[in-house]
Write an enzyme that holds these catalytic residues in place. Sequence first.
Site, short mmCIF file in Angstrom:
data_model
loop_
_atom_site.label_atom_id
_atom_site.label_comp_id
_atom_site.label_asym_id
_atom_site.label_seq_id
_atom_site.Cartn_x
_atom_site.Cartn_y
_atom_site.Cartn_z
N TYR A 32 34.93 5.61 4.34
CA TYR A 32 35.59 4.73 5.40
C TYR A 32 35.25 3.34 4.85
O TYR A 32 34.19 3.30 4.52
CB TYR A 32 35.38 4.88 6.84
CG TYR A 32 34.12 4.75 7.19
CD1 TYR A 32 33.76 3.57 8.25
CD2 TYR A 32 32.99 5.60 7.05
CE1 TYR A 32 32.56 3.41 8.38
CE2 TYR A 32 31.50 5.34 7.36
CZ TYR A 32 31.47 4.12 8.28
OH TYR A 32 30.17 3.92 8.54
N LYS A 145 29.64 6.05 2.01
CA LYS A 145 29.94 5.50 3.10
C LYS A 145 30.93 6.35 3.56
O LYS A 145 32.23 6.14 3.84
CB LYS A 145 30.48 4.13 3.07
CG LYS A 145 30.58 3.60 4.67
CD LYS A 145 31.13 1.96 4.61
CE LYS A 145 31.11 1.46 5.70
NZ LYS A 145 29.56 1.48 6.40
N GLU A 177 16.87 1.79 6.26
CA GLU A 177 17.68 1.00 7.01
C GLU A 177 17.85 1.13 8.51
O GLU A 177 16.89 2.02 9.19
CB GLU A 177 19.05 1.35 6.13
CG GLU A 177 19.52 2.54 6.34
CD GLU A 177 20.82 2.91 5.48
OE1 GLU A 177 21.37 1.86 5.03
OE2 GLU A 177 21.30 3.80 5.28
N LEU A 201 22.75 2.59 2.47
CA LEU A 201 23.95 2.15 2.05
C LEU A 201 23.73 0.76 1.60
O LEU A 201 22.97 -0.18 2.32
CB LEU A 201 24.94 2.10 3.33
CG LEU A 201 26.08 1.40 3.03
CD1 LEU A 201 27.24 2.45 2.08
CD2 LEU A 201 27.04 1.13 4.46
#
Length: 289
Positions: A32, A145, A177, A201
């Site tokens: 996505y 992702k 993250e 990511l």
Amino acid sequence: MGTILVNDQFLDRVNGTVDIEDRGYQFGDGVYEVVRVYGGKMFTAEEHLTRLFESAEKIFLSLPFTLEELTARLEKLMTDNQLNTGIIYLQVTRGASSRQHHFPEEQNAVLTAYTKEVARPVGDMSAGVKAITTPDVRWLRCDIKSLNLLGNLLAKQEAVSKGGFEAILHRDETVTEGSSSNVFMISNDTMYTHPATNLILNGITRREIIKLCADIGLKVEEKSFTLDELYNAEEVFMASTTAEVMPLTLVNDQQIANGAPGSWTRKLQEAFEGAVEQQCGALTETITL
């Protein structure tokens, strides 16, 4: 939301359906993206959609459209819904097949997309927000992702339950993250952020910020740092498509520096707004610096 996109069809939301055996629904077998829209124009659309193709390739998912075709569909979706400031959410799954773990011989990818009005969080960006820390228990391909977000959701829920805006994830005390963001710290006129490995990511906003650092004279080191270094940093902030450059002034009830957004963070916020205006035109609402 009004109109939604299913493959190449633009439908009323009530008429948009996918099969109950869609592999995205049953396995999270898909990828996505979320594209930010300012003033009716997509920001960094090419970067987001290129990453969608890269994520799909990593899970051996063939997309039945070109980047140009997808861009045109999203632009029409945005126009049909008269989206001004908000997001376009899109995902592609491997499609429907009899439930089995291995890939079906014939794959019929399913694209769905919709728009949503989302205001800029200018108040939070002006004042700064609170974060918590929690162990990073996710799988080892965070560079994809994918639709598999349960680990992220549990971390975010923990943050919200403790009055926080974000959860900072760490593996053995090394910050990776946020649950839905990248995390940065600034010390001695240098910005540090975890390298773009399989453990994070590589956010589109992250990439934009690294470019902007050169413009404002802030040194960048893509180098991991510990929780202890984070607590003792001069400035800490997170960044994402919807949160933009968000100062973190409190982490686990521990104040970062003087408890206010730092000067470098302010410069990055200003530079980011400039980058948005260069692509999308003047912003109707800006951060109080």
